[in-house]
Design a protein around this motif. Structure first.
Motif, PDB file in Angstrom:
ATOM      1  N   PRO A  44     -22.543  -6.415  12.028  1.00  0.00           N
ATOM      2  CA  PRO A  44     -21.169  -6.698  11.587  1.00  0.00           C
ATOM      3  C   PRO A  44     -21.123  -7.065  10.108  1.00  0.00           C
ATOM      4  O   PRO A  44     -22.033  -7.705   9.584  1.00  0.00           O
ATOM      5  N   LEU A  45     -20.070  -6.650   9.443  1.00  0.00           N
ATOM      6  CA  LEU A  45     -19.853  -6.972   8.031  1.00  0.00           C
ATOM      7  C   LEU A  45     -18.436  -7.503   7.846  1.00  0.00           C
ATOM      8  O   LEU A  45     -17.504  -7.028   8.497  1.00  0.00           O
ATOM      9  N   CYS A  46     -18.303  -8.478   6.973  1.00  0.00           N
ATOM     10  CA  CYS A  46     -16.986  -8.983   6.597  1.00  0.00           C
ATOM     11  C   CYS A  46     -16.791  -8.779   5.101  1.00  0.00           C
ATOM     12  O   CYS A  46     -17.728  -8.920   4.312  1.00  0.00           O
ATOM     13  N   PHE A  47     -15.566  -8.440   4.716  1.00  0.00           N
ATOM     14  CA  PHE A  47     -15.252  -8.204   3.307  1.00  0.00           C
ATOM     15  C   PHE A  47     -14.213  -9.211   2.826  1.00  0.00           C
ATOM     16  O   PHE A  47     -13.455  -9.778   3.626  1.00  0.00           O
ATOM     17  N   LYS A  48     -14.209  -9.411   1.517  1.00  0.00           N
ATOM     18  CA  LYS A  48     -13.227 -10.284   0.885  1.00  0.00           C
ATOM     19  C   LYS A  48     -12.246  -9.412   0.099  1.00  0.00           C
ATOM     20  O   LYS A  48     -12.554  -8.987  -1.024  1.00  0.00           O
ATOM     21  N   PRO A  49     -11.087  -9.127   0.668  1.00  0.00           N
ATOM     22  CA  PRO A  49     -10.129  -8.264  -0.029  1.00  0.00           C
ATOM     23  C   PRO A  49      -9.615  -8.898  -1.306  1.00  0.00           C
ATOM     24  O   PRO A  49      -9.523 -10.123  -1.432  1.00  0.00           O
ATOM     25  N   CYS A  50      -9.274  -8.043  -2.266  1.00  0.00           N
ATOM     26  CA  CYS A  50      -8.658  -8.517  -3.497  1.00  0.00           C
ATOM     27  C   CYS A  50      -7.192  -8.857  -3.242  1.00  0.00           C
ATOM     28  O   CYS A  50      -6.593  -8.415  -2.259  1.00  0.00           O
ATOM     29  N   VAL A  51      -6.624  -9.626  -4.159  1.00  0.00           N
ATOM     30  CA  VAL A  51      -5.222 -10.018  -4.033  1.00  0.00           C
ATOM     31  C   VAL A  51      -4.316  -8.789  -4.064  1.00  0.00           C
ATOM     32  O   VAL A  51      -3.284  -8.739  -3.383  1.00  0.00           O
ATOM     33  N   SER A  52      -4.706  -7.780  -4.820  1.00  0.00           N
ATOM     34  CA  SER A  52      -3.873  -6.584  -4.958  1.00  0.00           C
ATOM     35  C   SER A  52      -3.970  -5.637  -3.761  1.00  0.00           C
ATOM     36  O   SER A  52      -3.149  -4.730  -3.617  1.00  0.00           O
ATOM     37  N   ASP A  53      -4.983  -5.844  -2.903  1.00  0.00           N
ATOM     38  CA  ASP A  53      -5.119  -4.986  -1.729  1.00  0.00           C
ATOM     39  C   ASP A  53      -3.986  -5.256  -0.745  1.00  0.00           C
ATOM     40  O   ASP A  53      -3.596  -6.416  -0.536  1.00  0.00           O
ATOM     41  N   GLN A  54      -3.480  -4.196  -0.143  1.00  0.00           N
ATOM     42  CA  GLN A  54      -2.335  -4.318   0.762  1.00  0.00           C
ATOM     43  C   GLN A  54      -2.690  -3.813   2.148  1.00  0.00           C
ATOM     44  O   GLN A  54      -3.510  -2.914   2.297  1.00  0.00           O
ATOM     45  N   PRO A  55      -2.052  -4.377   3.185  1.00  0.00           N
ATOM     46  CA  PRO A  55      -2.238  -3.813   4.528  1.00  0.00           C
ATOM     47  C   PRO A  55      -1.693  -2.386   4.574  1.00  0.00           C
ATOM     48  O   PRO A  55      -0.804  -2.016   3.803  1.00  0.00           O
ATOM     49  N   ILE A  56      -2.240  -1.571   5.455  1.00  0.00           N
ATOM     50  CA  ILE A  56      -1.739  -0.208   5.618  1.00  0.00           C
ATOM     51  C   ILE A  56      -0.340  -0.286   6.213  1.00  0.00           C
ATOM     52  O   ILE A  56      -0.135  -0.881   7.275  1.00  0.00           O
ATOM     53  N   SER A  57       0.614   0.306   5.534  1.00  0.00           N
ATOM     54  CA  SER A  57       2.016   0.227   5.941  1.00  0.00           C
ATOM     55  C   SER A  57       2.647   1.614   5.907  1.00  0.00           C
ATOM     56  O   SER A  57       2.196   2.485   5.158  1.00  0.00           O
ATOM     57  N   PRO A  58       3.679   1.829   6.705  1.00  0.00           N
ATOM     58  CA  PRO A  58       4.390   3.117   6.649  1.00  0.00           C
ATOM     59  C   PRO A  58       5.097   3.259   5.314  1.00  0.00           C
ATOM     60  O   PRO A  58       5.845   2.365   4.904  1.00  0.00           O
ATOM     61  N   ILE A  59       4.858   4.366   4.628  1.00  0.00           N
ATOM     62  CA  ILE A  59       5.379   4.544   3.277  1.00  0.00           C
ATOM     63  C   ILE A  59       6.904   4.544   3.242  1.00  0.00           C
ATOM     64  O   ILE A  59       7.515   4.135   2.265  1.00  0.00           O
ATOM     65  N   LEU A  60       7.526   4.951   4.348  1.00  0.00           N
ATOM     66  CA  LEU A  60       8.991   5.014   4.398  1.00  0.00           C
ATOM     67  C   LEU A  60       9.586   3.983   5.350  1.00  0.00           C
ATOM     68  O   LEU A  60      10.738   4.112   5.769  1.00  0.00           O
ATOM     69  N   GLY A  61       8.812   2.978   5.718  1.00  0.00           N
ATOM     70  CA  GLY A  61       9.341   1.918   6.559  1.00  0.00           C
ATOM     71  C   GLY A  61       9.302   2.275   8.038  1.00  0.00           C
ATOM     72  O   GLY A  61       8.829   3.334   8.445  1.00  0.00           O
ATOM     73  N   PRO A  62       9.835   1.381   8.890  1.00  0.00           N
ATOM     74  CA  PRO A  62       9.775   1.605  10.341  1.00  0.00           C
ATOM     75  C   PRO A  62      10.607   2.795  10.805  1.00  0.00           C
ATOM     76  O   PRO A  62      10.287   3.420  11.811  1.00  0.00           O
ATOM     77  N   ASN A  63      11.691   3.099  10.093  1.00  0.00           N
ATOM     78  CA  ASN A  63      12.533   4.251  10.438  1.00  0.00           C
ATOM     79  C   ASN A  63      12.192   5.422   9.515  1.00  0.00           C
ATOM     80  O   ASN A  63      13.038   5.941   8.792  1.00  0.00           O
ATOM     81  N   SER A  64      10.928   5.840   9.566  1.00  0.00           N
ATOM     82  CA  SER A  64      10.436   6.819   8.601  1.00  0.00           C
ATOM     83  C   SER A  64      11.120   8.175   8.734  1.00  0.00           C
ATOM     84  O   SER A  64      11.402   8.828   7.731  1.00  0.00           O
ATOM     85  N   TRP A  65      11.396   8.619   9.978  1.00  0.00           N
ATOM     86  CA  TRP A  65      12.039   9.934  10.149  1.00  0.00           C
ATOM     87  C   TRP A  65      13.454   9.925   9.601  1.00  0.00           C
ATOM     88  O   TRP A  65      13.901  10.893   8.977  1.00  0.00           O
ATOM     89  N   LEU A  66      14.161   8.830   9.809  1.00  0.00           N
ATOM     90  CA  LEU A  66      15.525   8.722   9.282  1.00  0.00           C
ATOM     91  C   LEU A  66      15.505   8.695   7.758  1.00  0.00           C
ATOM     92  O   LEU A  66      16.359   9.310   7.094  1.00  0.00           O
ATOM     93  N   CYS A  67      14.531   8.011   7.202  1.00  0.00           N
ATOM     94  CA  CYS A  67      14.405   7.945   5.747  1.00  0.00           C
ATOM     95  C   CYS A  67      14.030   9.314   5.169  1.00  0.00           C
ATOM     96  O   CYS A  67      14.536   9.717   4.126  1.00  0.00           O
ATOM     97  N   LEU A  68      13.147  10.045   5.870  1.00  0.00           N
ATOM     98  CA  LEU A  68      12.777  11.379   5.411  1.00  0.00           C
ATOM     99  C   LEU A  68      13.973  12.319   5.459  1.00  0.00           C
ATOM    100  O   LEU A  68      14.143  13.162   4.568  1.00  0.00           O
ATOM    101  N   ALA A  69      14.816  12.180   6.478  1.00  0.00           N
ATOM    102  CA  ALA A  69      16.041  12.984   6.557  1.00  0.00           C
ATOM    103  C   ALA A  69      16.944  12.702   5.364  1.00  0.00           C
ATOM    104  O   ALA A  69      17.559  13.620   4.789  1.00  0.00           O
TER     105      ALA A  69
END
Length: 631
Positions: free
Chosen positions: A457-482
């Motif tokens: 097992p390995l553990c990492f120390k993320p940088c402050v600028s690192d972000q969680p993986i998120s949907p680029i268009l939010g939770p309503n991505s199909w509506l936003c793409l439309a």
């Protein structure tokens, strides 16, 4: 352009509404019966050959498309030979065969343009057109390959016919002609050369051994499309531009997403040259099993992006996303050596694109599910099993009986089975949650050489600028793409209307002062401005609205202890066979149940063998699906 943009818009609305459907309602008994009626159409019809594994439905559509194309060309050629006479050819100073060759060349170019219109749809990874009909970009790559070959055959024939025509009529100077208002021959030749370079690198020996050459050469698509539009002009390019337009929207959103570094919190290093990377994920990001993620690690290569199957479940693990990477190429081998070295690193910069996958899965429609894998092909099935673990504890749906048949070369590869359970390990035997049997085959060893305490097992120390993986268009991505598709297209129409009315038309007035290339540049710039403006605004609005609240730092995920607790929880469900290969015909033929889903992911020969067993001549209860990431 409007019809295809409208279809893409309606596809987004349909997918948004479909997303609201609950799991229980979607997999009702009535829905299962409806889907089973069309099960025969998804059976493999062609197993071996240049087209790979092709289902009955694909053969039907391919036959219709080729019939229409051949009928059109035959009709064009017949019309050419009937209407062109020695007298009509003599008007232009040509022999009859030269005049007919000229006309045939034009018809070949038109047919190539029609095929080009469909070329970009399969490679738009986030396209609503693919998702609306149940396709993914990975499963649609073969359509892009088929269309690419067809486009280049037709356009190369078009170019060769004109070269022969110019030589025979002593007009070789036409090859360097760049007409101000009509067809630009030189632009067409530049586009054809770019296309030929891309086509040459698709040869299997080049693509597999020198993938980077293939990958980077394919970026010549920008040169190809630019000079193609210069060659044919705006009116004819509108046939092929809708697919390119949708691809550009998708490509820009992928580029915006890839600019951010994501938070890598932990990893597991296995002895079989395999690592599992665990990322922090925004809980609003949902994806289906068998989805893939494109990963870039600048410390290994700033330009290389590689797709990997996601092994986690967004329902079972709402704040974590995991991928498994097998050290098979230069890039993945460097990553394994970096993480397995004694000098442990505490941070790794990673960028991603995705996830991409099916809009929904219909595994619950089967009474039983058989998953056949070879080597690292087990990865998509890990995500399916984890998803079903979640459903078994939260849903009233009937969970199908599971059988996992996995073949490995060495006993060290058995450690991949440890990844079936998430890092936050279950405390009970998996058989109490799922009716599952795991049949593992080690082909090159007759006894176990596997050691205990094999997971590092390995553990990492993320940088402050690192972000969680998120949907680029939010939770309503199909509506936003439309919204992006509709607003960008309307903005494009407005820009073209204003420029035509106040810049081109008052000065031009039929005098053709502006060249065809200039007008084409105006069109392409208008598309670029429209797409960039609307997509950027949509991304910024979603980031401001959702991510400021939800992108909380995940302090760390508890790494798996070195004692192999997953083995203990899987032991009662697992049988291991050494020194033999799975007899797939014996294991699959005669399976009981009205609906048996058979999924396969592994080497080509394994996929072909399973496809042959489940072909359209097989028992009706076998429903085949191939998961392939090798083109």
């Amino acid at each position: 352009m409007f019809p295809m943009i409208l279809l893409a818009f309606l596809g987004c609305i349909y997918l948004h509404l479909k997303k609201q459907t609950s799991v229980d309602q979607f997999h009702s008994g009535l829905e299962r019966k409806k889907r089973d009626k069309f099960g025969a159409l998804r059976k493999p019809m062609l197993v071996k050959g240049p087209l790979g594994i092709v289902t009955v439905t694909e053969v039907m559509f391919l036959t219709m498309f080729m019939t229409l194309l051949l009928w059109s060309l035959t009709n064009y050629f017949y019309y050419t030979f009937v209407t062109i006479t020695p007298q009509s050819a003599a008007v232009h100073g040509d022999n009859i065969w030269e005049a007919r060759l000229d006309s045939i060349a034009v018809r070949l170019g038109v047919a190539g343009n029609i095929c080009l219109a469909f070329l970009f749809y399969p490679v738009a990874r986030g396209s609503s057109l693919l998702a609306a009909v149940g396709l993914t970009s990975e499963s649609s790559i073969k359509y892009h390959i088929w269309l690419g070959h067809l486009v280049m055959i037709l356009l190369t024939s078009h170019g060769l016919c004109y070269v022969i025509y110019w030589i025979s009529t002593n007009q070789v100077y036409q090859m360097l002609e760049w007409d101000r208002t009509a067809i630009s021959n030189l632009a067409g030749e530049i586009a054809l050369v770019a296309g030929l370079l891309m086509w040459a690198t698709t040869y299997p020996a080049i693509r597999r051994r020198c993938f980077e050459v293939f990958y980077y050469t394919h970026h010549l698509y920008m040169v190809f499309m630019l000079f193609f539009v210069f060659h044919v002009g705006n009116s004819h390019s509108l046939i092929s531009l809708p697919g390119f337009y949708i691809f550009i929207v998708d490509r820009l959103l992928r580029f915006i997403q890839s600019r951010n570094n994501v938070k890598l919190v932990s990893a597991r290093v296995l002895p079989c040259d395999t690592v599992e990377l665990n990322f922090s994920k925004n809980p609003m990001l949902m994806y289906s099993p068998t989805s893939i993620l494109f990963v870039n690690i600048p410390s290994i290569s700033k330009l290389q992006w590689h797709p990997f199957t996601i092994t986690s479940s967004s329902k079972l693990e709402p704040e974590k996303l995991s991928v498994m990477i097998k050290g098979q190429g230069k890039w993945s081998t460097k990553l394994y050596k970096m993480l397995s070295s004694p000098d442990q690193i505490d941070h790794l910069t990673v960028s991603i694109e995705g996830p991409y996958g099916p809009c929904s899965t219909d595994f619950l429609r089967h009474n039983s599910l058989v998953m056949v894998s070879g080597g690292s092909g087990i990865t998509p099935f890990i995500s399916i099993i984890r998803d079903l673990i979640y459903l078994s504890s939260t849903s009233t749906c009937k969970i199908p009986k599971l059988t996992l048949i996995c073949a490995f070369k060495n006993s060290s590869d058995l450690s991949m089975l440890d990844l079936i359970l998430p890092i936050s390990s279950l405390t009970t035997e998996i058989s109490s949650l799922l009716d599952i049997q795991i049949k593992a085959f080690v082909t090159r060893e007759k006894e176990s050489t596997r050691n205990k305490n094999i997971i590092k097992p390995l553990c990492f120390k993320p940088c402050v600028s690192d972000q969680p993986i998120s949907p680029i268009l939010g939770p309503n991505s199909w509506l936003c793409l439309a919204t992006i598709l509709s607003s960008s297209f309307m903005l494009f129409i407005i820009i073209i209307g204003i420029i035509t009315r106040y810049h081109i038309y008052p000065i031009d007035q039929g005098l053709n002062k502006y060249t065809s290339a200039y007008k084409s540049i105006i069109y392409l710039l208008a598309i670029a401005v429209s797409v960039v403006a609307t997509s950027s605004i949509a991304v910024l609005c979603n980031k401001k609205k959702y991510y400021a609240k939800n992108d909380q730092a995940v302090e760390g995920l508890s790494p798996l202890v070195t004692e192999s607790s997953p083995q203990q929880l899987l032991s009662q469900s697992t049988s291991i066979h050494y020194g033999e290969r799975p007899n797939l015909n014996k294991l699959l033929v005669g399976l009981k149940g009205s609906s048996v889903g058979v999924l396969v992911c592994g080497p080509r020969k394994m996929r072909q063998e399973v496809a042959k067993i489940c072909s359209f001549r097989s028992p009706e209860n076998l429903h085949f699906e191939s998961i392939s990431f090798s083109w």
